[in-house]
Design a protein around this motif. Structure first.
Motif, PDB file in Angstrom:
ATOM      1  N   GLN A 191      55.948  38.941  59.476  1.00  0.00           N
ATOM      2  CA  GLN A 191      57.391  39.053  59.665  1.00  0.00           C
ATOM      3  C   GLN A 191      57.855  40.485  59.414  1.00  0.00           C
ATOM      4  N   PHE A 192      57.294  41.128  58.404  1.00  0.00           N
ATOM      5  CA  PHE A 192      57.632  42.518  58.103  1.00  0.00           C
ATOM      6  C   PHE A 192      57.265  43.425  59.269  1.00  0.00           C
ATOM      7  N   ARG A 193      56.094  43.218  59.827  1.00  0.00           N
ATOM      8  CA  ARG A 193      55.632  44.027  60.966  1.00  0.00           C
ATOM      9  C   ARG A 193      56.561  43.853  62.168  1.00  0.00           C
ATOM     10  N   ASN A 194      56.976  42.625  62.429  1.00  0.00           N
ATOM     11  CA  ASN A 194      57.792  42.334  63.611  1.00  0.00           C
ATOM     12  C   ASN A 194      59.247  42.711  63.442  1.00  0.00           C
ATOM     13  N   LYS A 195      59.677  42.987  62.216  1.00  0.00           N
ATOM     14  CA  LYS A 195      61.051  43.394  61.935  1.00  0.00           C
ATOM     15  C   LYS A 195      61.193  44.876  62.263  1.00  0.00           C
ATOM     16  N   LYS A 196      61.956  45.167  63.280  1.00  0.00           N
ATOM     17  CA  LYS A 196      62.132  46.585  63.646  1.00  0.00           C
ATOM     18  C   LYS A 196      63.559  46.866  63.993  1.00  0.00           C
ATOM     19  N   HIS A 226      58.653  41.241  49.045  1.00  0.00           N
ATOM     20  CA  HIS A 226      59.494  41.652  50.167  1.00  0.00           C
ATOM     21  C   HIS A 226      60.330  40.532  50.777  1.00  0.00           C
ATOM     22  N   MET A 281      59.390  38.225  52.735  1.00  0.00           N
ATOM     23  CA  MET A 281      58.881  37.848  54.055  1.00  0.00           C
ATOM     24  C   MET A 281      57.388  38.083  54.090  1.00  0.00           C
ATOM     25  N   LYS A 310      53.739  49.171  59.394  1.00  0.00           N
ATOM     26  CA  LYS A 310      54.710  49.878  60.228  1.00  0.00           C
ATOM     27  C   LYS A 310      54.051  50.792  61.253  1.00  0.00           C
ATOM     28  N   LYS A 320      54.969  38.425  50.101  1.00  0.00           N
ATOM     29  CA  LYS A 320      56.190  37.653  50.311  1.00  0.00           C
ATOM     30  C   LYS A 320      57.056  37.646  49.060  1.00  0.00           C
ATOM     31  N   CYS A 353      52.704  48.372  53.492  1.00  0.00           N
ATOM     32  CA  CYS A 353      53.890  48.537  54.353  1.00  0.00           C
ATOM     33  C   CYS A 353      53.681  49.666  55.346  1.00  0.00           C
TER      34      CYS A 353
END
Length: 77
Positions: free
Chosen positions: A72-77, A66, A68, A37, A63, A33
């Motif tokens: 998807q985690f990277r793009n979630k901001k 988390h 996702m 990030k 997945k 993570c």
């Protein structure tokens, strides 16, 4: 340390609430993570860096934990 594996496993479970494998997996996912990030490494490179040689396996575990994918985690901001 002269401790048996079953004793050590039981001790870790009692003190941490998780198995050794779960603890290792949680540490790896936390590090993944951080990489997602704060960097621009590929998911393949991150998987390898945290100890997963198979990126598909890493994606499945990520997945599951988390909810996702790593992308998807990277793009979630």
């Amino acid at each position: 340390m002269h401790l048996s594996i079953p004793y050590l496993s039981k001790y870790i479970k009692e003190k941490s609430g998780g198995t050794f494998g779960e603890i290792v997996r949680n540490v790896r996912m936390k590090k993944a993570c951080t990489f997602l990030k704060n960097g621009n490494m590929t998911v393949e490179k991150i998987a390898d860096s945290v100890g997963y040689q198979n990126v598909e396996h890493f994606n499945r575990l990520f997945k599951k934990k988390h909810g996702m994918t790593p992308v998807q985690f990277r793009n979630k901001k």
